[in-house]
Design an enzyme around this catalytic site. Structure first.
Site, PDB file in Angstrom:
ATOM      1  N   GLY A  11      -0.704  -3.162   5.511  1.00 50.15           N
ATOM      2  CA  GLY A  11       0.554  -2.482   5.173  1.00 50.15           C
ATOM      3  C   GLY A  11       1.116  -1.718   6.356  1.00 50.15           C
ATOM      4  NE  ARG A  72      -2.806  -6.495   2.904  1.00 51.57           N
ATOM      5  CZ  ARG A  72      -1.818  -5.652   2.590  1.00 51.57           C
ATOM      6  NH1 ARG A  72      -0.636  -6.124   2.266  1.00 51.57           N
ATOM      7  NH2 ARG A  72      -2.020  -4.359   2.585  1.00 51.57           N
ATOM      8  CB  SER A  73      -4.226 -13.204   8.828  1.00 52.96           C
ATOM      9  OG  SER A  73      -4.715 -14.455   9.246  1.00 52.96           O
ATOM     10  N   GLY A 102      -5.773  -0.824   8.343  1.00 49.41           N
ATOM     11  CA  GLY A 102      -6.681  -0.168   7.405  1.00 49.41           C
ATOM     12  C   GLY A 102      -8.101  -0.685   7.570  1.00 49.41           C
ATOM     13  CG  ASP A 103     -10.719   0.060   4.385  1.00 50.87           C
ATOM     14  OD1 ASP A 103      -9.674  -0.602   4.166  1.00 50.87           O
ATOM     15  OD2 ASP A 103     -11.337   0.674   3.506  1.00 50.87           O
ATOM     16  N   GLY A 104      -9.780  -2.882   6.004  1.00 52.94           N
ATOM     17  CA  GLY A 104      -9.907  -4.346   5.978  1.00 52.94           C
ATOM     18  C   GLY A 104      -9.706  -4.923   7.367  1.00 52.94           C
ATOM     19  CB  THR A 126      -3.419   3.154   5.085  1.00 59.41           C
ATOM     20  OG1 THR A 126      -3.112   3.172   3.687  1.00 59.41           O
ATOM     21  CG2 THR A 126      -4.662   3.988   5.273  1.00 59.41           C
ATOM     22  CG  ASP A 128      -2.755   3.744   0.073  1.00 60.07           C
ATOM     23  OD1 ASP A 128      -1.656   4.113  -0.380  1.00 60.07           O
ATOM     24  OD2 ASP A 128      -3.112   2.552   0.121  1.00 60.07           O
ATOM     25  CG  ASP A 130      -7.256   4.181   1.190  1.00 57.92           C
ATOM     26  OD1 ASP A 130      -6.892   4.046   2.364  1.00 57.92           O
ATOM     27  OD2 ASP A 130      -7.165   3.265   0.343  1.00 57.92           O
ATOM     28  NE  ARG A 155      11.344  21.140  -8.422  1.00 60.36           N
ATOM     29  CZ  ARG A 155      10.384  21.437  -9.284  1.00 60.36           C
ATOM     30  NH1 ARG A 155      10.666  22.129 -10.375  1.00 60.36           N
ATOM     31  NH2 ARG A 155       9.144  21.042  -9.076  1.00 60.36           N
ATOM     32  N   GLY A 171      -1.109   4.856  -3.471  1.00 62.05           N
ATOM     33  CA  GLY A 171      -2.417   5.429  -3.151  1.00 62.05           C
ATOM     34  C   GLY A 171      -3.595   4.581  -3.588  1.00 62.05           C
ATOM     35  NE  ARG A 172      -4.954   0.467  -0.958  1.00 63.87           N
ATOM     36  CZ  ARG A 172      -5.107  -0.200   0.166  1.00 63.87           C
ATOM     37  NH1 ARG A 172      -5.000  -1.516   0.195  1.00 63.87           N
ATOM     38  NH2 ARG A 172      -5.396   0.420   1.282  1.00 63.87           N
ATOM     39  CD  GLN A 253       5.163   6.413  -2.780  1.00 60.48           C
ATOM     40  OE1 GLN A 253       4.242   7.186  -2.950  1.00 60.48           O
ATOM     41  NE2 GLN A 253       5.282   5.320  -3.498  1.00 60.48           N
TER      42      GLN A 253
END
Ligand code: ATP
Length: 319
Positions: A11, A72-73, A102-104, A126, A128, A130, A155, A171-172, A253
Site C-alpha cells: 500500500g 503487490r507482486s 510493509g512487513d510482507g 504503512t 496502519d 502495525d 462534527r 488499520g486492518r 486516509q
C-alpha cells in the site's frame, strides 16, 4: 560510483514522495548513482529500473502517493521470477536496494537477500502502524491528520442534528488509527480489534447523557472489529434511540499532502537506510523508538540551556 535503487511495495502512503526526493539527493551526496524501480517488485521483474536525477524529484515533496508507483507482486513469491529480478539488477550493477513497504515486502526482500545477496534496507511504510519493532511507520501522521479533518467536518454537521456518526478508519487488525483519532477528536465511543467490548455496557451511560442534553455522538471504529460499522449504527438507532449515519473513510486516509512530521521522518528514514547500506547494516529495517516520558529536576529543566535536537542539527549541514 556504486549504484543504489529504491522501490515502493504494498500500500502506498503519504511520505513516499518526500522519501524519493531525499533518496536522490542523499545518494548523490554520497557519490552513489540513484535508480528508481517503478511498480514495486513487479518492476524489478519487468526491468522497469531507471536512473533518477534531481529533475525527477522536483516539485514532489508536497504530493501524496508515489511518483514511481507501488504494487503487490504474486510473481515475486516465485523463485524463477526472483531470478529474473536479480538478472535485471545485475545488468545495471545494482546491489543495494531500499524498500518502502510493509512487513510482507520485507519478508520478500529477506528471501531475495538470502538467495541472491542483494543488500536491502526497509523503511516501514504503512498507515496502519502495525509493523512490529517500530513505534512509527511512514504515512501514519498524514493519515491521522486526514482522519482528524474528516471527524472535525462531521462534527460540524453532527452538532446541527441529533444523530450518531459512526466513522470507520483503516488499520486492518490494528486499532492505532482509530484509538489515536478517538482520543484526539473527542469521540464518545472507540472500538478497536485489540480490546473486547460489550455494547450493552454503554447503553445506560449514553441514554443518561441524552437526558442531560447530549445531542450527538461520534463513534470511531476500526475496520478490523467484529461487527460491520452498519451494525454499530443500527445499535445506536435501536438501543440508544438516535438516528445514525456511517462514514467509511477508506482510501481518503492514504492520500493527501504529507504532513511536516511525515516529511521529516521520510528524511530521517532515508538517511538511516543509505547510511546503513553503506555501513553493512544490510538486510535490516529502520525502526523508530523513543524513550517515553521521564521526570526531570528543576535544575535540569530551568538551569540548562535548551539544545536543538542534535540529530536535526546534523542535517543542517546539507544547507
Ligand atoms: P501493506 O502494508 O500494504 O500490506 P506489505 O508490504 O505488508 O504492505 P504485502 O502485500 O504483504 O504488503 O507484500 C507486498 C509484496 O511483497 C507481495 O505482493 C509480494 O510480492 C512480496 N512478498 C510478500 N511476502 C513474500 C514472500 N514470502 N516471498 C516473496 N515475496 C513476498
Amino acid at each position: 560510483m556504486k549504484n543504489i535503487a529504491i522501490l515502493c511495495s504494498g500500500g502506498d502512503v503519504s511520505g513516499m514522495n518526500p522519501s524519493l526526493k531525499h533518496f536522490v539527493e542523499y545518494s548523490l551526496q554520497n557519490n552513489l548513482n540513484p535508480y528508481f524501480v517503478h511498480d514495486g517488485f513487479e518492476g524489478l521483474i519487468d526491468n522497469k529500473i531507471y536512473k533518477a536525477s534531481h529533475q525527477h524529484v522536483a516539485g514532489i515533496i508536497n504530493r501524496g502517493g508515489t511518483i514511481i508507483g507501488s504494487a503487490r507482486s504474486k510473481r515475486f513469491m516465485l523463485k524463477e521470477f526472483r531470478e529474473v529480478a536479480k538478472k535485471n539488477l545485475d545488468a545495471l550493477n545494482i546491489d543495494m536496494l531500499i524498500v518502502l513497504g510493509g512487513d510482507g515486502s520485507f519478508r520478500g526482500m529477506d528471501i531475495f537477500y538470502k538467495e541472491h545477496g542483494v543488500k536491502f534496507c526497509g523503511v516501514p511504510s504503512t498507515i496502519d502502524n502495525d509493523i512490529s519493532g517500530t513505534e512509527y511507520c511512514l504515512g501514519v501522521d498524514t493519515a491521522l491528520n486526514v482522519i482528524k479533518d474528516s471527524i472535525d467536518n462531521i462534527r460540524d454537521t453532527a452538532s446541527s442534528f441529533s444523530r450518531a456518526f459512526v466513522i470507520e478508519t483503516m488499520g486492518r487488525e490494528c486499532g492505532y488509527l482509530a484509538l489515536v483519532s478517538a482520543l484526539t477528536c473527542g469521540a464518545e465511543l472507540c472500538l478497536i480489534p485489540e480490546v473486547v467490548y460489550d455494547l450493552s455496557e454503554y447503553e445506560k451511560r449514553f441514554k443518561e447523557q441524552i437526558k442531560n442534553g447530549r445531542r450527538y455522538f461520534i463513534a470511531v471504529v476500526s475496520e478490523g472489529i467484529k461487527e460491520d460499522s452498519k451494525e454499530i449504527a443500527l445499535w445506536f438507532e435501536e438501543k440508544i434511540g438516535v438516528e445514525s449515519r456511517v462514514t467509511v473513510l477508506g482510501h481518503t486516509q492514504r492520500g493527501g499532502n504529507p504532513t511536516t512530521y511525515d516529511r521529516l521522518m521520510a528524511y530521517k528514514f532515508v538517511n538511516y537506510a543509505i547510511d546503513g547500506l553503506l555501513n553493512d547494516k544490510v538486510n535490516s529495517v529502520i525502526c523508530y523508538a523513543k524513550k517515553g516520558f521521564e521526570y526531570k529536576s528543576i535544575d535540569e529543566v530551568a538551569n540548562t540551556k535548551y539544545q536543538l535536537d542534535s540529530e536535526l542539527l546534523k542535517y543542517l549541514k546539507r544547507f
